[in-house]
Write a protein that holds these residues in place. Structure first.
Motif, short mmCIF file in Angstrom:
data_model
loop_
_atom_site.label_atom_id
_atom_site.label_comp_id
_atom_site.label_asym_id
_atom_site.label_seq_id
_atom_site.Cartn_x
_atom_site.Cartn_y
_atom_site.Cartn_z
N LEU A 17 -4.03 19.68 5.88
CA LEU A 17 -4.35 18.98 4.65
C LEU A 17 -3.13 18.70 3.79
O LEU A 17 -3.18 17.90 2.88
CB LEU A 17 -5.38 19.78 3.84
CG LEU A 17 -6.70 20.04 4.57
CD1 LEU A 17 -7.60 20.93 3.73
CD2 LEU A 17 -7.40 18.75 4.91
N GLY A 18 -2.02 19.37 4.08
CA GLY A 18 -0.79 19.13 3.32
C GLY A 18 -0.18 17.80 3.69
O GLY A 18 -0.25 17.35 4.84
N ILE A 19 0.41 17.15 2.71
CA ILE A 19 1.06 15.87 2.96
C ILE A 19 2.56 16.04 2.81
O ILE A 19 3.05 16.36 1.73
CB ILE A 19 0.55 14.80 1.97
CG1 ILE A 19 -0.96 14.62 2.14
CG2 ILE A 19 1.29 13.48 2.18
CD1 ILE A 19 -1.59 13.78 1.08
N PRO A 20 3.32 15.86 3.89
CA PRO A 20 4.77 16.03 3.82
C PRO A 20 5.43 14.96 2.94
O PRO A 20 4.99 13.82 2.92
CB PRO A 20 5.23 15.87 5.27
CG PRO A 20 4.01 15.99 6.11
CD PRO A 20 2.87 15.56 5.25
N THR A 21 6.49 15.36 2.25
CA THR A 21 7.28 14.42 1.48
C THR A 21 8.10 13.56 2.44
O THR A 21 8.15 13.84 3.65
CB THR A 21 8.24 15.15 0.53
OG1 THR A 21 9.18 15.90 1.32
CG2 THR A 21 7.50 16.09 -0.42
N ASP A 22 8.78 12.56 1.91
CA ASP A 22 9.62 11.71 2.76
C ASP A 22 10.71 12.53 3.45
O ASP A 22 10.98 12.34 4.63
CB ASP A 22 10.26 10.58 1.94
CG ASP A 22 9.23 9.54 1.50
OD1 ASP A 22 8.14 9.49 2.09
OD2 ASP A 22 9.53 8.79 0.55
N ILE A 27 12.77 15.44 8.41
CA ILE A 27 13.09 16.68 9.12
C ILE A 27 12.13 16.91 10.28
O ILE A 27 12.55 17.29 11.37
CB ILE A 27 13.12 17.87 8.13
CG1 ILE A 27 14.33 17.71 7.19
CG2 ILE A 27 13.15 19.20 8.87
CD1 ILE A 27 14.38 18.69 6.05
N ILE A 28 10.86 16.63 10.08
CA ILE A 28 9.87 16.79 11.15
C ILE A 28 10.23 15.91 12.34
O ILE A 28 10.20 16.35 13.50
CB ILE A 28 8.45 16.45 10.64
CG1 ILE A 28 7.98 17.51 9.64
CG2 ILE A 28 7.47 16.35 11.81
CD1 ILE A 28 6.74 17.11 8.86
N ILE A 58 7.20 23.22 5.29
CA ILE A 58 6.49 22.33 6.22
C ILE A 58 5.48 23.11 7.05
O ILE A 58 4.33 22.68 7.22
CB ILE A 58 7.50 21.59 7.13
CG1 ILE A 58 8.33 20.59 6.32
CG2 ILE A 58 6.78 20.89 8.28
CD1 ILE A 58 9.54 20.04 7.05
N TYR A 59 5.89 24.26 7.60
CA TYR A 59 4.97 25.08 8.40
C TYR A 59 3.74 25.43 7.57
O TYR A 59 2.62 25.39 8.06
CB TYR A 59 5.64 26.37 8.86
CG TYR A 59 6.74 26.22 9.89
CD1 TYR A 59 6.98 25.04 10.56
CD2 TYR A 59 7.55 27.30 10.20
CE1 TYR A 59 7.99 24.93 11.51
CE2 TYR A 59 8.56 27.21 11.15
CZ TYR A 59 8.77 26.03 11.80
OH TYR A 59 9.77 25.94 12.73
N ASP A 60 3.96 25.80 6.31
CA ASP A 60 2.86 26.19 5.43
C ASP A 60 1.94 25.00 5.16
O ASP A 60 0.72 25.11 5.25
CB ASP A 60 3.41 26.76 4.13
CG ASP A 60 2.33 27.36 3.26
OD1 ASP A 60 1.41 27.99 3.81
OD2 ASP A 60 2.42 27.22 2.03
N LYS A 61 2.52 23.86 4.86
CA LYS A 61 1.72 22.66 4.56
C LYS A 61 0.86 22.22 5.74
O LYS A 61 -0.28 21.81 5.56
CB LYS A 61 2.63 21.48 4.19
CG LYS A 61 3.05 21.43 2.78
CD LYS A 61 3.81 20.13 2.53
CE LYS A 61 4.23 20.04 1.09
NZ LYS A 61 4.93 18.76 0.82
#
Length: 90
Positions: A17-22, A27-28, A58-61
């Motif tokens: 459900l988390g949305i990564p930033t730009d 990084i992903i 990121i892992y948490d999101k």
């Protein structure tokens, strides 16, 4: 009061459900392409330590535990986006 273990908190977002930033997206993608933290740091103009901090967030999101799961998440998401844009299913 009961404290939640850190790993349980990370897995609480299991469904992505988390949305990564730009920057996190950048990084992903580099992780999915197989680059090491040090290499990524040089590519995005930061340090290896900052990249490690980004990865924790990121892992948490995304509810993943490691680079392998993160790369799989990226590939699945990329494939889903390709299907939406081309209208093809496999």
């Amino acid at each position: 009061m009961v404290k939640t273990a850190p790993r349980i908190k990370q897995r609480a977002n299991l469904y992505g459900l988390g949305i990564p930033t730009d920057r996190e997206e950048q990084i992903i993608e580099l992780i999915a392409r197989g680059f090491a933290n040090k290499e990524i740091g040089k590519m995005v103009g930061t340090t290896e330590g900052v990249v490690k901090n980004y990865l924790r967030v990121i892992y948490d999101k995304l509810g993943v535990w490691n680079r392998y799961e993160l790369a799989l998440w990226y590939v699945k998401r990329w494939c889903a986006m390709e299907q939406k844009t081309t209208g093809k299913t496999q």
